[in-house]
Design a protein around this motif. Structure first.
Motif, PDB file in Angstrom:
ATOM      1  N   GLU A  73       2.346   1.970  -3.432  1.00  0.00           N
ATOM      2  CA  GLU A  73       1.324   2.488  -4.352  1.00  0.00           C
ATOM      3  C   GLU A  73       0.986   3.942  -4.057  1.00  0.00           C
ATOM      4  N   GLN A  74       0.887   4.298  -2.785  1.00  0.00           N
ATOM      5  CA  GLN A  74       0.484   5.645  -2.401  1.00  0.00           C
ATOM      6  C   GLN A  74       1.585   6.670  -2.612  1.00  0.00           C
ATOM      7  N   ARG A 122       0.832  -1.208   0.000  1.00  0.00           N
ATOM      8  CA  ARG A 122       0.000   0.000   0.000  1.00  0.00           C
ATOM      9  C   ARG A 122       0.869   1.262   0.000  1.00  0.00           C
ATOM     10  N   TYR A 123       1.928   1.240   0.791  1.00  0.00           N
ATOM     11  CA  TYR A 123       2.841   2.386   0.868  1.00  0.00           C
ATOM     12  C   TYR A 123       3.456   2.678  -0.497  1.00  0.00           C
ATOM     13  N   HIS A 166       7.172  10.328  -5.876  1.00  0.00           N
ATOM     14  CA  HIS A 166       6.840  11.574  -5.191  1.00  0.00           C
ATOM     15  C   HIS A 166       7.757  12.727  -5.562  1.00  0.00           C
TER      16      HIS A 166
END
Length: 219
Positions: free
Chosen positions: A26-27, A23-24, A31
């Motif tokens: 993907e999020q 999940r990390y 960046h």
């Protein structure tokens, strides 16, 4: 010989990031795309390291490996180290041409003075204040004389007089750091400051960001 007991914060951090790794990744995504000041500072770090030509560069706390790959794109012989085996698996899958290893900044499997550069990009934020001096000593050990270290972290209020403030990080509890206080710890560990950057948070960020670029003296 008795077994060495691992600090509890390390096992807590490893377990939390193993559980959140997919999940990390993907999020967080890529960046750096929307962070020109951050990219500029990493580019300056890369240029300084390339000028020394003194060895490889370690991305400590590399997570899924995107910043390691960015360092590689800037011409650095970069490899990644992370406490979370699941993060390292993701990094290896995403970047099979790069090297990634499971490890801890408290006890790196890296020889003395063998690195030209170290990047700690938001990877010290889960380190308790009382443990940070030992971590910085370890980073000083693995850097070659003249090598560079770039640290990024969430910034605390320098005027409060507090070195570190705990906060509710989305994966596991972390700390925000005073830039002045962190710089003083780096000085005590044997580093010389080259530059610092305080960046205000953008619309998706909660806190100001602190960055310190330091150097291990050449002699």
């Amino acid at each position: 010989m008795p077994a060495v007991t691992e600090a509890s914060y390390l096992s807590t951090t490893r377990t939390a990031y193993d559980a959140a790794a997919v999940r990390y990744a993907e999020q967080v995504g890529d960046h750096l795309v929307d962070l020109p000041l951050d990219r500029a500072l990493i580019a300056a770090f890369a240029e300084l390291v390339r000028a020394t030509d003194a060895g490889p560069v370690a991305d400590l706390g590399c997570g899924p490996g995107r910043v390691t790959a960015h360092l590689h794109s800037l011409g650095l012989p970069a490899f990644g180290v992370d406490l979370s085996p699941t993060m390292i698996d993701l990094a290896r899958q995403a970047h099979p041409d790069l090297r990634f290893e499971v490890g801890s900044m408290t006890d790196l499997d890296i020889g003395d003075g063998t690195l030209a550069g170290v990047l700690a990009w938001y990877s010290i934020i889960h380190t308790p204040p009382e443990e940070l001096p030992a971590v910085l000593t370890e980073l000083h050990r693995v850097l070659a004389p003249g090598g560079h270290l770039l640290v990024a972290f969430f910034q605390a209020d320098d005027e409060s007089g507090v070195l570190a403030e705990p906060f509710d990080h989305r994966v596991t509890p972390g700390y925000r750091w005073s830039v002045d206080g962190f710089a003083e710890l780096l000085h005590k560990a044997g580093f010389t400051e080259s530059a610092r950057l305080r960046r205000e948070p953008n619309e998706t960020e909660r806190f100001p960001r602190g960055h310190l670029l330091v150097r291990k003296p050449a002699g």
